[in-house]
Design an enzyme around this catalytic site. Sequence first.
Site, PDB file in Angstrom:
ATOM      1  CG  HIS A  19      -1.873   1.175   1.191  1.00 54.74           C
ATOM      2  ND1 HIS A  19      -1.524   2.426   1.662  1.00 54.74           N
ATOM      3  CD2 HIS A  19      -3.145   1.286   0.742  1.00 54.74           C
ATOM      4  CE1 HIS A  19      -2.527   3.259   1.503  1.00 54.74           C
ATOM      5  NE2 HIS A  19      -3.534   2.594   0.951  1.00 54.74           N
ATOM      6  CD  GLU A  55      10.107   7.939  -5.800  1.00 53.27           C
ATOM      7  OE1 GLU A  55      11.319   7.630  -5.721  1.00 53.27           O
ATOM      8  OE2 GLU A  55       9.702   8.989  -6.305  1.00 53.27           O
ATOM      9  CG  LEU A  77      -3.692  -8.710   5.744  1.00 53.88           C
ATOM     10  CD1 LEU A  77      -2.954  -9.954   5.283  1.00 53.88           C
ATOM     11  CD2 LEU A  77      -2.898  -7.477   5.353  1.00 53.88           C
ATOM     12  CB  ALA A  78      -9.804  -8.581   3.416  1.00 54.57           C
ATOM     13  N   GLY A  80     -11.066  -5.717  -1.513  1.00 52.97           N
ATOM     14  CA  GLY A  80     -11.510  -4.340  -1.307  1.00 52.97           C
ATOM     15  C   GLY A  80     -11.272  -3.527  -2.569  1.00 52.97           C
ATOM     16  CG  HIS A  82      -6.232  -0.332  -2.700  1.00 50.20           C
ATOM     17  ND1 HIS A  82      -6.193   0.857  -3.401  1.00 50.20           N
ATOM     18  CD2 HIS A  82      -6.059  -0.006  -1.388  1.00 50.20           C
ATOM     19  CE1 HIS A  82      -6.003   1.859  -2.548  1.00 50.20           C
ATOM     20  NE2 HIS A  82      -5.931   1.366  -1.332  1.00 50.20           N
TER      21      HIS A  82
END
Length: 263
Positions: A19, A55, A77-78, A80, A82
């Site tokens: 992320h 970066e 972890l799940a 969503g 993204h």
Amino acid sequence: MTPLTRTPHDPPALVLVAHGSRDPRARVTVEALMARVRRLRPALPVHLGHIELNEPLLPDTLARLGTADAVLVPLLLAPGHHVKRDLPEAAAAAPARARVAAPLGPHPLLAETLCARLTEAGWRTPPDEAARRASAVVLAAAGSRDPDSAAGTRRTARLLAERLGVPVVPAYASAAAPTVADAVRALAARGRHRVAVASCFTAPGRFAAQCAEAAPGIAAAPLGDHPALARLVLHRYEQALTAPRRAGSRRPHAARRALAPAA
């Protein structure tokens, strides 16, 4: 930016998608996980791309791969936003064929990692039935408004509960309820005063720290570069290679906007 040199016989690159975080420990942690994955599969090209804040950004990593195929393995972890939108759009905008793997959870290897981090933090199996009735774990996750994300976190909680033999209650840092503090209070109201917090975060950051601060006692470290997590990364990579490819979005400009660094 010079594209990497590849041969037709090279396997698709594994691109870890983190992320991104303003906490400098996050980048160090993700790079340690990447190094462990490389040690497990020395012949596999492994790269890193971030969704934001750090970066290399994912579009830059994919551009550097040039015409090399890739599998994007999200360090999320799940399911969503993204996983469902941003990463498929980034894959569609890539110069070569790119697949998006499933998020790391739910999966038994994720539960194994969570259990190991709790044990490292001091969690011990309740020695008798009375201690078991007084014990519980809060599974702290980032949170999302996507119902699939909440369902995935609940499934991870069930897998962890099966390992620990005590209830595991999901709680969230943002966008969903309950918070860790609320979950701890609800468990105490049910007579469960021995409560630990499991950290369902890949790396240190604001959300992980916020959840740990709400722990009444034991607070596990983030998942980090645990060996089981590295094996799970490779499992998701292999799954993506053998799964039928889903049609992706063809909106490269939207993908780059979604993955641009925050102002």
